[in-house]
Design a protein around this motif. Structure first.
Motif, PDB file in Angstrom:
ATOM      1  N   ARG A 268      59.693  19.792  47.782  1.00 53.10           N
ATOM      2  CA  ARG A 268      60.202  21.124  47.426  1.00 53.10           C
ATOM      3  C   ARG A 268      61.679  21.072  47.052  1.00 53.10           C
ATOM      4  O   ARG A 268      62.090  21.576  45.993  1.00 53.10           O
ATOM      5  CB  ARG A 268      59.994  22.085  48.601  1.00 53.10           C
TER       6      ARG A 268
ATOM      7  N   LYS B 166      63.808  21.381  43.300  1.00 44.71           N
ATOM      8  CA  LYS B 166      64.962  22.262  43.095  1.00 44.71           C
ATOM      9  C   LYS B 166      66.159  21.474  42.569  1.00 44.71           C
ATOM     10  O   LYS B 166      66.851  21.916  41.632  1.00 44.71           O
ATOM     11  CB  LYS B 166      65.328  22.962  44.400  1.00 44.71           C
TER      12      LYS B 166
ATOM     13  N   GLN C  61      56.284  25.371  41.382  1.00 50.88           N
ATOM     14  CA  GLN C  61      57.742  25.517  41.458  1.00 50.88           C
ATOM     15  C   GLN C  61      58.407  25.020  40.181  1.00 50.88           C
ATOM     16  O   GLN C  61      59.368  25.625  39.695  1.00 50.88           O
ATOM     17  CB  GLN C  61      58.260  24.731  42.667  1.00 50.88           C
TER      18      GLN C  61
END
Length: 290
Positions: free
Chosen positions: A176, A180, A212
């Protein structure tokens, strides 16, 4: 006869000029072939699937498919040397993820020297301290690294921004936060350039990790090349573990993402073998972009 010849000269010159213009246009429109390829690290326990038996097939596949840019994962230093010998028309960018030199797996980028000029390049670690050599991020099991480059197309003079990586196979937070960081770095380093991101993301298309990356509510998002390609070829999986995973359980975890105006002409997963011999435990992915 001399007068007729002189009168024809302007027409011949115009015709030659027109043909030259058409050839230039074809060259300028030439697509860029991009491959992502987890080549599998040189594991002595792989028996007949060991790198020693596969290195020629891997290099030949890259050459046969006319890959202009290749993002490779799991490449140890001896494998880098083997590929450099077999791919003399390519330049490589990258370092070992453990020491920032030659130790550990490379997430190396390769590009054809006759097609591109390297303007800038670098790498960073997927961690809370991306500039710290060998830093391990969050709950990750391994050090993870990303390699990037700005490449100028010799045909058009335009620049591409390319990045290649390999996300952690264990750490949920590492994937995750790694995504980013990748998106932030692409925005910082790539800006408005056409962007290509290649890599093994250790996540399926429906996962939170890939969502994402492709979340359209985030202005930094990218697009999965498969979802916008004019032509799609091959299976919907990339990881097969040298054919040991049953077809219904194989996953697509290797990706090419695009951004900023790149048109995806073709997308293919190259799940071929030479008899019982595999290229890797992953099938490479190839796209043609313009």
């Amino acid at each position: 006869m001399k007068k007729i010849y002189l009168m024809l000269l302007p027409f011949l010159a115009a015709a030659c000029s027109s043909q030259g213009g058409q050839q230039t246009a074809v060259q300028i429109d030439a697509p860029v072939n991009v491959m992502t390829f987890n080549v599998r690290y040189d594991n002595p326990n792989d028996s007949l699937n060991n790198w020693n038996y596969r290195k020629d097939r891997v290099a030949n596949a890259i050459r046969f498919y006319d890959a202009d840019i290749v993002g490779t994962q799991e490449v140890l230093h001896n494998q880098m040397e083997d590929l450099r010998q077999r791919l003399p028309g390519y330049e490589s960018i990258g370092v070992g993820r453990e020491d920032g030199k030659e130790v550990g797996e490379y997430s190396a980028l390769w590009y054809r020297k006759d097609r591109f000029t390297e303007k800038e390049s670098g790498w960073f670690w997927l961690s809370e301290t991306p500039e710290v050599v060998g830093s391990k991020g969050w709950d990750g099991a391994c050090e993870r690294i990303a390699t990037w480059a700005k490449l100028q197309d010799r045909l058009t003079g335009k620049e591409l921004f390319v990045m290649n990586t390999h996300l952690d196979h264990v750490g949920v937070a590492a994937r995750r936060e790694g995504v980013k960081l990748l998106l932030d770095k692409i925005q910082e380093l790539g800006g408005s350039h056409p962007v290509i991101l290649t890599g093994d993301f250790n996540a399926e298309p429906e996962s939170n990790v890939i969502r994402q990356v492709t979340d359209t509510t985030n202005p930094e998002h990218l697009t999965d090349a498969r979802t916008v390609a004019d032509l799609v070829y091959g299976p919907n999986w990339t990881f097969h573990d040298f054919g040991s995973i049953p077809y219904g359980h194989r996953e697509r975890i290797d990706y090419i993402f695009v951004k900023n105006g790149l048109e995806v002409l073709k997308y293919g997963i190259l799940a071929e073998t030479e008899g019982d011999a595999y290229l890797s435990d992953h099938a490479p992915v190839l796209v043609s972009v313009k």
